[in-house]
Design an enzyme around this catalytic site. Structure first.
Site, PDB file in Angstrom:
ATOM      1  CB  SER A 146      63.674 -29.571  75.149  1.00 48.18           C
ATOM      2  OG  SER A 146      63.733 -28.776  73.799  1.00 48.18           O
ATOM      3  CG  LEU A 320      60.052 -33.075  65.038  1.00 46.12           C
ATOM      4  CD1 LEU A 320      59.506 -34.146  64.120  1.00 46.12           C
ATOM      5  CD2 LEU A 320      61.103 -32.270  64.178  1.00 46.12           C
ATOM      6  CG  HIS A 445      53.670 -31.019  32.886  1.00 38.16           C
ATOM      7  ND1 HIS A 445      54.985 -31.747  33.399  1.00 38.16           N
ATOM      8  CD2 HIS A 445      53.988 -30.457  31.794  1.00 38.16           C
ATOM      9  CE1 HIS A 445      55.945 -31.724  32.175  1.00 38.16           C
ATOM     10  NE2 HIS A 445      55.368 -30.833  31.433  1.00 38.16           N
TER      11      HIS A 445
HETATM   12  P1  FAD Z   1      58.781 -25.459  73.882  1.00 38.16           P
HETATM   13  O1  FAD Z   1      58.538 -24.865  72.697  1.00 38.16           O
HETATM   14  O2  FAD Z   1      60.099 -25.578  74.317  1.00 38.16           O
HETATM   15  O3  FAD Z   1      58.026 -24.362  74.942  1.00 38.16           O
HETATM   16  C1  FAD Z   1      58.098 -24.665  76.255  1.00 38.16           C
HETATM   17  C2  FAD Z   1      57.769 -23.447  77.072  1.00 38.16           C
HETATM   18  O4  FAD Z   1      57.808 -23.588  78.344  1.00 38.16           O
HETATM   19  C3  FAD Z   1      58.894 -22.238  77.038  1.00 38.16           C
HETATM   20  O5  FAD Z   1      58.278 -21.152  76.648  1.00 38.16           O
HETATM   21  C4  FAD Z   1      59.446 -22.039  78.489  1.00 38.16           C
HETATM   22  O6  FAD Z   1      59.783 -20.921  78.778  1.00 38.16           O
HETATM   23  C5  FAD Z   1      58.204 -22.591  79.179  1.00 38.16           C
HETATM   24  N1  FAD Z   1      58.455 -23.058  80.568  1.00 38.16           N
HETATM   25  C6  FAD Z   1      59.391 -24.065  80.875  1.00 38.16           C
HETATM   26  N2  FAD Z   1      59.370 -24.262  82.330  1.00 38.16           N
HETATM   27  C7  FAD Z   1      58.318 -23.421  82.672  1.00 38.16           C
HETATM   28  C8  FAD Z   1      57.956 -23.402  84.027  1.00 38.16           C
HETATM   29  N3  FAD Z   1      58.102 -23.850  85.189  1.00 38.16           N
HETATM   30  N4  FAD Z   1      56.692 -22.508  83.941  1.00 38.16           N
HETATM   31  C9  FAD Z   1      56.211 -21.725  82.901  1.00 38.16           C
HETATM   32  N5  FAD Z   1      56.895 -21.706  81.889  1.00 38.16           N
HETATM   33  C10 FAD Z   1      57.686 -22.806  81.687  1.00 38.16           C
HETATM   34  N6  FAD Z   1      60.615 -28.124  65.391  1.00 38.16           N
HETATM   35  C11 FAD Z   1      60.110 -28.448  64.116  1.00 38.16           C
HETATM   36  O7  FAD Z   1      59.126 -29.063  64.071  1.00 38.16           O
HETATM   37  N7  FAD Z   1      60.249 -27.743  63.067  1.00 38.16           N
HETATM   38  C12 FAD Z   1      61.462 -26.757  62.917  1.00 38.16           C
HETATM   39  O8  FAD Z   1      61.766 -26.107  62.088  1.00 38.16           O
HETATM   40  C13 FAD Z   1      62.227 -26.572  64.053  1.00 38.16           C
HETATM   41  N8  FAD Z   1      63.506 -25.752  64.233  1.00 38.16           N
HETATM   42  C14 FAD Z   1      63.922 -25.693  65.477  1.00 38.16           C
HETATM   43  C15 FAD Z   1      64.824 -24.734  65.316  1.00 38.16           C
HETATM   44  C16 FAD Z   1      65.735 -24.626  66.524  1.00 38.16           C
HETATM   45  C17 FAD Z   1      66.895 -23.684  66.509  1.00 38.16           C
HETATM   46  C18 FAD Z   1      65.225 -25.249  67.695  1.00 38.16           C
HETATM   47  C19 FAD Z   1      66.201 -25.264  69.255  1.00 38.16           C
HETATM   48  C20 FAD Z   1      64.232 -26.127  67.624  1.00 38.16           C
HETATM   49  C21 FAD Z   1      63.561 -26.445  66.811  1.00 38.16           C
HETATM   50  N9  FAD Z   1      62.545 -27.140  66.466  1.00 38.16           N
HETATM   51  C22 FAD Z   1      61.810 -27.368  65.283  1.00 38.16           C
HETATM   52  C23 FAD Z   1      62.097 -27.719  67.817  1.00 38.16           C
HETATM   53  C24 FAD Z   1      60.789 -27.281  68.238  1.00 38.16           C
HETATM   54  O9  FAD Z   1      61.190 -25.751  68.368  1.00 38.16           O
HETATM   55  C25 FAD Z   1      60.340 -28.024  69.706  1.00 38.16           C
HETATM   56  O10 FAD Z   1      60.135 -29.282  69.193  1.00 38.16           O
HETATM   57  C26 FAD Z   1      59.101 -27.306  70.196  1.00 38.16           C
HETATM   58  O11 FAD Z   1      59.132 -25.845  70.306  1.00 38.16           O
HETATM   59  C27 FAD Z   1      58.727 -28.074  71.157  1.00 38.16           C
HETATM   60  O12 FAD Z   1      57.484 -27.548  71.816  1.00 38.16           O
HETATM   61  P2  FAD Z   1      57.068 -27.575  73.266  1.00 38.16           P
HETATM   62  O13 FAD Z   1      55.608 -27.025  73.247  1.00 38.16           O
HETATM   63  O14 FAD Z   1      57.141 -28.981  73.829  1.00 38.16           O
HETATM   64  O15 FAD Z   1      58.222 -26.906  74.114  1.00 38.16           O
HETATM   65  P1  NAD Z   2      70.219 -33.838  66.824  1.00 36.06           P
HETATM   66  O1  NAD Z   2      69.942 -35.105  67.662  1.00 36.06           O
HETATM   67  O2  NAD Z   2      69.392 -33.768  65.715  1.00 36.06           O
HETATM   68  O3  NAD Z   2      71.824 -33.738  66.432  1.00 36.06           O
HETATM   69  C1  NAD Z   2      72.957 -33.819  67.311  1.00 36.06           C
HETATM   70  C2  NAD Z   2      73.912 -34.343  66.781  1.00 36.06           C
HETATM   71  O4  NAD Z   2      75.093 -33.998  67.562  1.00 36.06           O
HETATM   72  C3  NAD Z   2      73.806 -35.773  66.239  1.00 36.06           C
HETATM   73  O5  NAD Z   2      74.136 -35.909  64.776  1.00 36.06           O
HETATM   74  C4  NAD Z   2      74.992 -36.341  67.085  1.00 36.06           C
HETATM   75  O6  NAD Z   2      75.662 -37.393  66.548  1.00 36.06           O
HETATM   76  C5  NAD Z   2      75.985 -35.319  67.202  1.00 36.06           C
HETATM   77  N1  NAD Z   2      76.773 -35.258  68.363  1.00 36.06           N
HETATM   78  C6  NAD Z   2      76.547 -35.665  69.608  1.00 36.06           C
HETATM   79  N2  NAD Z   2      77.801 -35.699  70.466  1.00 36.06           N
HETATM   80  C7  NAD Z   2      78.773 -35.282  69.669  1.00 36.06           C
HETATM   81  C8  NAD Z   2      80.067 -35.213  69.787  1.00 36.06           C
HETATM   82  N3  NAD Z   2      80.732 -35.245  71.282  1.00 36.06           N
HETATM   83  N4  NAD Z   2      80.958 -34.571  68.979  1.00 36.06           N
HETATM   84  C9  NAD Z   2      80.454 -34.272  67.679  1.00 36.06           C
HETATM   85  N5  NAD Z   2      78.891 -34.679  67.322  1.00 36.06           N
HETATM   86  C10 NAD Z   2      78.210 -34.952  68.639  1.00 36.06           C
HETATM   87  O7  NAD Z   2      70.113 -32.472  67.744  1.00 36.06           O
HETATM   88  P2  NAD Z   2      70.072 -30.959  67.557  1.00 36.06           P
HETATM   89  O8  NAD Z   2      70.481 -30.764  66.035  1.00 36.06           O
HETATM   90  O9  NAD Z   2      70.744 -30.153  68.581  1.00 36.06           O
HETATM   91  O10 NAD Z   2      68.486 -30.609  67.515  1.00 36.06           O
HETATM   92  C11 NAD Z   2      67.933 -30.722  68.590  1.00 36.06           C
HETATM   93  C12 NAD Z   2      66.299 -30.741  68.460  1.00 36.06           C
HETATM   94  O11 NAD Z   2      65.783 -29.762  67.673  1.00 36.06           O
HETATM   95  C13 NAD Z   2      66.352 -32.248  67.448  1.00 36.06           C
HETATM   96  O12 NAD Z   2      65.411 -33.220  68.253  1.00 36.06           O
HETATM   97  C14 NAD Z   2      65.560 -31.814  66.352  1.00 36.06           C
HETATM   98  O13 NAD Z   2      64.328 -32.586  65.864  1.00 36.06           O
HETATM   99  C15 NAD Z   2      64.903 -30.188  66.826  1.00 36.06           C
HETATM  100  N6  NAD Z   2      64.956 -29.465  65.503  1.00 36.06           N
HETATM  101  C16 NAD Z   2      64.127 -29.811  64.632  1.00 36.06           C
HETATM  102  C17 NAD Z   2      64.264 -29.007  63.474  1.00 36.06           C
HETATM  103  C18 NAD Z   2      63.606 -29.326  62.310  1.00 36.06           C
HETATM  104  O14 NAD Z   2      62.369 -30.009  62.314  1.00 36.06           O
HETATM  105  N7  NAD Z   2      63.808 -28.871  61.134  1.00 36.06           N
HETATM  106  C19 NAD Z   2      65.259 -27.862  63.396  1.00 36.06           C
HETATM  107  C20 NAD Z   2      66.102 -27.390  64.412  1.00 36.06           C
HETATM  108  C21 NAD Z   2      65.924 -28.502  65.527  1.00 36.06           C
END
Ligand code: FAD
Ligand code: NAD
Length: 467
Positions: A146, A320, A445
């Site tokens: 994504s 996730l 504990h």
């Molecule tokens: P991605 O990790 O997005 O990997 C997709 C890959 O596909 C990318 O490297 C991209 O370059 C590649 N790609 C795309 N299109 C093409 C193409 N056409 N050809 C070749 N390669 C391509 N989740 C958690 O569970 N715990 C967390 O603590 C957590 N923290 C997060 C913090 C942040 C700031 C963000 C943004 C996300 C976080 N997430 C967390 C969410 C987590 O990163 C994603 O849910 C997870 O990476 C999804 O894995 P994926 O394999 O589906 O895709």
């Molecule tokens: P999110 O869906 O968790 O939160 C987005 C927030 O933006 C929501 O609370 C929503 O109500 C708010 N929002 C939407 N439109 C708005 C507006 N116009 N004005 C103000 N607020 C608005 O999405 P995220 O925080 O961007 O994270 C993206 C994804 O990455 C999530 O699905 C999350 O699960 C994943 N992620 C996971 C972790 C983790 O597992 N610890 C950490 C970071 C990201």
């Protein structure tokens, strides 16, 4: 034209786990990744770098606010912002290098380039330097993840109107940040910057921050973050932003229609993420999308073209890393003819604020909405001996269980080490252990885990000896 049994597109936690599992099962495997490092969002600009910065800034905040009470004092304490970010980069590099090693070890052919379908059977890999190669695979797994989403009126310019990705490579400590969205990214980013002295304001559209979690957790976290100095404004809809050169500005209005604006060094957009299918050439295949652009899959995670599977963020559901990994294992085991199983209701979610927030199963609001009866067992960290010893007394555990049979329905934790504590609740749910049995087991504990024991005991209708 190179031929493979399995080709995985995207090297995030979905893609790399699928590729490794595929190779372990003996398939000739290719992994296609457009960037020059493996690991996807999670390893490069998601889970790993954010947790590195959260851990560093947690140490810093403890040093500033708690060490003196422990009897440790400094004549001077200084934050080296560049080193904070350098260490984060080192942590990421160690993880991506680990993935390179695993690819070599498992003899996976890694192709750097953008994978784009020519037809249902053939993939073009557009490599750096304008070269391309074509491959054919018996089965494809799309794991392209994504990208950050935005809202109308707010365009991400990556300089002043930024996403979490740019926030992970800032040149210097910002004085102020306005975060649009109080979801998981919003809260984790707010924690990082608030701890190092940046003025942080969260503008959240919903009635609560982290609105998809149990309301008790959202409300408790809101109080804690506010007390630490983060300004949280709920029910504010952002509708416009502007890059002012050296700052950014946002305009927003509340439910009564009152319009206001804020200016800060950066406006960080954290309003969710959208599936990344743009470069895949899906229009040349029979793969179809849902209206929200996630890829349509069936119960086996096959797309509308049966030999093309899709997993992870690109198919929707919880975004996730561990959900993507589960799906990777599920798909590979299914392809291999094994009985694979995945239960989405048992996937935990964690917010790495401090204290941490972690949950699995139904929220209380969901149970009420579904009309499912439940018992509640709630226990605070404040009366836990280990929490007192560690100065980590904030938060509670809330167990929701079936009143008749004691089946676990939902476990919600806000408190120190919640991210690790939740795993035993997941196992309890998986193994269908009752709240009474969970409470009756012997817990060491003094540990934080005893808070869980007490909450299970209370949910089972028994009396805790500690309250
Ligand atoms: P991605 O990790 O997005 O990997 C997709 C890959 O596909 C990318 O490297 C991209 O370059 C590649 N790609 C795309 N299109 C093409 C193409 N056409 N050809 C070749 N390669 C391509 N989740 C958690 O569970 N715990 C967390 O603590 C957590 N923290 C997060 C913090 C942040 C700031 C963000 C943004 C996300 C976080 N997430 C967390 C969410 C987590 O990163 C994603 O849910 C997870 O990476 C999804 O894995 P994926 O394999 O589906 O895709
Ligand atoms: P999110 O869906 O968790 O939160 C987005 C927030 O933006 C929501 O609370 C929503 O109500 C708010 N929002 C939407 N439109 C708005 C507006 N116009 N004005 C103000 N607020 C608005 O999405 P995220 O925080 O961007 O994270 C993206 C994804 O990455 C999530 O699905 C999350 O699960 C994943 N992620 C996971 C972790 C983790 O597992 N610890 C950490 C970071 C990201």
């Amino acid at each position: 034209m190179e031929e493979f049994e399995i080709a995985v597109i995207g090297s995030g936690p979905g893609g790399y786990v699928a590729a490794i599992r595929s190779a372990q099962l003996g398939y000739k495997t290719a992994l296609i990744e457009k960037y020059n490092t493996l690991g996807g969002t999670c390893t490069n600009v998601g889970c790993i770098p954010t947790k590195a910065l959260l851990d560093s800034t947690h140490h810093y905040a403890d040093a500033v606010h708690k060490f003196e009470t422990h009897g440790i004092s400094f004549s001077d304490i200084h934050l080296d912002f560049a080193q904070l970010y350098r260490r984060k980069a080192d942590v990421v590099a160690k993880n991506t290098q680990g993935l390179d090693f695993l690819m070599k070890k498992n003899k996976i052919r890694v192709l750097q380039g953008t994978g784009s379908f020519i037809d249902n059977e053939t993939l073009n890999v557009q490599q750096p330097g304008n070269q391309s190669i074509k491959i054919k695979a018996g089965k494809y797994i799309i794991a392209t993840g994504s990208k950050p989403a935005t809202i109308p009126g707010v365009s991400i310019d990556k300089t002043r109107i930024i996403t979490s990705t740019e926030a992970l490579s800032l040149p210097e400590k910002p004085n102020s940040i306005v975060i649009i969205g109080g979801g998981v990214i919003g809260v984790e980013m707010a924690s990082i910057f608030n701890r190092i002295g940046t003025k942080v304001t969260i503008l959240e559209y919903a009635e609560n921050i982290i609105p998809t979690m149990d309301k008790d957790l959202s409300v408790a976290l809101h109080k804690i973050l506010s007390k630490e100095g983060i300004e949280i404004r709920l029910q504010e809809a952002v509708y416009k932003s502007e890059n002012l050169g050296d700052k950014g500005r946002v305009w927003f209005k509340n439910k009564q229609g009152l319009e206001q604006d804020l200016t800060a060094d950066y406006i960080l957009v954290a309003v969710g993420r959208k599936p990344y299918t743009d470069t895949l050439g899906l229009e040349n295949t029979g793969v179809t999308l849902h209206p929200n652009k996630t890829i349509k899959t069936n119960e086996h995670l096959q797309t509308t073209v049966p030999h093309i599977y899709a997993i992870g963020d690109v198919i929707g559901g919880a975004m996730l890393a561990h959900k993507a990994e589960e799906e990777a294992m599920f798909v590979m085991d299914t392809i291999h003819g094994q009985q694979a199983h995945i239960d989405y209701s048992r996937i935990p979610s964690v917010v790495y604020s401090w204290p941490e927030v972690a949950a699995v199963g139904y929220t209380e609001e969901e149970l009420k909405k579904k009309g499912i009866p439940y018992n509640t067992g709630k226990f605070p960290f404040a009366v836990n001996a280990r929490a007192r010893a560690g100065m980590e007394t904030e938060g509670f555990v809330k167990v929701l269980s079936d009143p008749k049979y004691g089946e676990l329905l939902g476990i919600h934790i806000i408190g120190a080490r919640a991210a690790d504590l939740i795993t035993q609740a997941v196992i309890g749910l998986e193994a269908e252990v009752t709240s009474s049995e969970m409470g009756a087991a012997c817990y060491p504990h003094p540990t934080y885990s005893e808070v869980l024991k007490e909450a299970y005991t209370i949910a089972a209708g028994k009396t805790s000896v500690n309250i």
